[in-house]
Scaffold this motif. Structure first.
Motif, short mmCIF file in Angstrom:
data_model
loop_
_atom_site.label_atom_id
_atom_site.label_comp_id
_atom_site.label_asym_id
_atom_site.label_seq_id
_atom_site.Cartn_x
_atom_site.Cartn_y
_atom_site.Cartn_z
N ARG A 9 -22.75 -34.60 28.96
CA ARG A 9 -22.48 -33.73 27.83
C ARG A 9 -23.75 -33.42 27.04
O ARG A 9 -23.96 -32.29 26.61
CB ARG A 9 -21.43 -34.37 26.91
N GLU A 33 -18.76 -29.09 29.72
CA GLU A 33 -17.68 -29.93 29.21
C GLU A 33 -16.76 -30.37 30.35
O GLU A 33 -16.38 -31.54 30.45
CB GLU A 33 -16.88 -29.14 28.14
N CYS A 73 -17.04 -31.44 42.13
CA CYS A 73 -18.23 -31.87 41.39
C CYS A 73 -19.49 -31.25 41.98
O CYS A 73 -20.34 -30.72 41.24
CB CYS A 73 -18.36 -33.39 41.43
N GLU A 83 -6.02 -34.97 35.92
CA GLU A 83 -7.11 -35.24 34.99
C GLU A 83 -7.51 -33.99 34.22
O GLU A 83 -7.79 -34.06 33.02
CB GLU A 83 -8.31 -35.78 35.78
N MET A 130 -7.28 -33.46 30.26
CA MET A 130 -8.41 -32.98 29.46
C MET A 130 -8.00 -31.81 28.59
O MET A 130 -8.30 -31.77 27.38
CB MET A 130 -9.55 -32.57 30.39
N ARG A 144 -19.71 -39.37 30.72
CA ARG A 144 -19.35 -38.27 29.83
C ARG A 144 -20.52 -37.95 28.90
O ARG A 144 -20.93 -36.80 28.76
CB ARG A 144 -18.13 -38.65 29.01
N GLU A 173 -17.13 -35.76 36.14
CA GLU A 173 -18.02 -36.86 36.47
C GLU A 173 -17.46 -38.17 35.94
O GLU A 173 -17.51 -39.20 36.61
CB GLU A 173 -19.42 -36.62 35.87
N ALA A 174 -16.93 -38.10 34.74
CA ALA A 174 -16.34 -39.31 34.16
C ALA A 174 -15.20 -39.80 35.04
O ALA A 174 -15.06 -41.01 35.30
CB ALA A 174 -15.83 -39.02 32.75
N ALA A 179 -18.62 -32.81 32.66
CA ALA A 179 -18.68 -34.16 32.08
C ALA A 179 -17.39 -34.91 32.37
O ALA A 179 -17.41 -36.10 32.72
CB ALA A 179 -18.92 -34.08 30.58
N GLU A 180 -16.28 -34.21 32.26
CA GLU A 180 -15.00 -34.87 32.47
C GLU A 180 -14.79 -35.20 33.94
O GLU A 180 -14.26 -36.28 34.27
CB GLU A 180 -13.87 -33.96 31.96
N ALA A 208 -16.84 -44.23 32.74
CA ALA A 208 -16.42 -42.89 32.37
C ALA A 208 -17.10 -42.44 31.09
O ALA A 208 -17.62 -41.32 30.99
CB ALA A 208 -14.90 -42.84 32.21
N GLU A 209 -17.12 -43.34 30.12
CA GLU A 209 -17.70 -42.97 28.83
C GLU A 209 -19.20 -42.73 28.95
O GLU A 209 -19.73 -41.77 28.37
CB GLU A 209 -17.41 -44.07 27.80
#
Lengths: 221, 221
Positions: free
Chosen positions: B202, B84, B150, A88, A92, B198, B90-91, B87-88, B194-195
DNA sequence: GTCAATCATCATGTATACAAGATTGATGTT
DNA sequence: AACATCAATCTTGTATACATGATGATTGAC
């Protein structure tokens, strides 16, 4: 003039021990005797302990209080998890690179890709070139923190990757995948790059954890 | 009976100093004098040094050879980069959670969400509940390594988050976003989760780095 | 003969001592 | 008066000494 490089002994030791672990000279589960290491490097236990502590924090060694340090050994499950995260993060980096890559960076990427091609018959040298290729992607992401995380994970997974360097046909497949990745970065197709990289890494994770699951039956600690 | 918890002093020190940094008692750039810390905790310098070394490896403090340790201070750029990545990650956790979440885990998630709702008027308590909520997502991802990463990042970013706890209207917005996230996890809409995550993370990163960019003008080292 | 308990030995954890470079203040010069 | 140089002091880095818990071997009992 730039860095007087005072480089305390402990830093050098950390690098040295880390290299031995990553290169496979020290095997997972192996005991790291402070006194022995101190003698081997001709220093006192103090910097050795500092080095081991740092390696423990970064996850390469495991320190069991009062019971000494050992080279950390990953379970197949954990290995799979790490590859899942690696996939992942690479995805990214690739997605960002497709958006942000500079002309110089894409040149570096192409060079690294060419180097892979030039070493398609030597798995050790291909492996080195492959690392450079991926690091070029990290750099092109424009996110230095992400690049560091990727490199750290790449490094931690290296000893396991080496185990299956010579899987038949993998080199050719890998090179072809790189080709597609470079093309998609050139055309700026971020999501496509991400998906290609995800697959590129994940397939390794699955294979590796199979492999390690087999190995675990032997060298179980 | 489980862990005899010999807990070397150095571990306790690491936790103690880390807590002070994360809680904001020790500010970025502040000097960490080994002798002073040793005296304060009534121990020798040795375990203090070990603790600082570990914190340096995890990035919370910066050790300049021969020049002592300071609380690491992040540039606005780096802070943005870290958000950044956060966020990814976590997504990713959310996407996996939508696929893998168990009944017990979704219950825990709902409870954590409810706890957020109950503390919507107290930003400090909301913040604590918010962390629990996000950790419930990490746990539900079924990837322990990802969850660790995380949590580590969450922890490192905490001092910066605290700076803007009380932004007007943020609590209500955050809670509403959580609501949508829980709903999407329930229905297994991985990409949607995910979105949402993010965006949820973010937006904080952007705000925080703006904020810190402003602060940097004052306390520049 | 096997198992358990005790004791000796050893490795780790912490403290202290020593070495060396960095910071700071003073002094002398321009 | 400002700046550079040098010395004193302080802090870090490393080594060594000491304390404490773990490992393992030996001895005794069943």
């Amino acid at each position: 003039m730039f860095d007087a490089a005072p480089t305390p002994i402990s830093r050098k030791l950390r690098a040295a021990i880390e290299d031995e672990i990553v290169a496979g000279a020290l095997l997972p589960g192996e005991r790291l005797d402070e006194t022995a290491l101190a003698a081997r490097f001709a220093v006192s236990r103090t910097p050795v302990r500092e080095a081991l502590n740092q390696l423990a924090t970064s996850g390469l060694v495991e320190i069991r209080p009062r019971r000494g340090a050992i080279v950390a050994s990953l379970t197949p499950e954990r290995l799979y998890e790490m590859f899942e995260v690696m996939a992942e993060l690479e995805a990214m980096a690739g997605r960002l690179a497709a958006r942000r890559v500079s002309a110089a960076e894409i040149e570096a990427l192409a060079d690294a890709h060419a180097a892979c091609g030039a070493n398609r018959d030597d798995s050790d040298r291909y492996y080195a070139a492959n690392e450079t290729f991926h690091q070029a992607i990290y750099a092109a992401s424009g996110n230095a923190f992400l690049a560091e995380q990727c490199r750290a994970l790449q490094r931690r997974l290296r000893p396991y990757r080496r185990l299956q360097l010579r899987v038949r046909g993998r080199l050719a497949t890998s090179f072809a995948e790189h080709e597609a990745i470079v093309a998609a970065i050139r055309t700026g197709e971020g999501e496509q790059v991400a998906e290609l990289l995800r697959a590129h890494i994940r397939v390794q994770g699955e294979r590796f954890s199979d492999l390690v699951a087999g190995l675990a039956r032997l060298g179980a600690a």
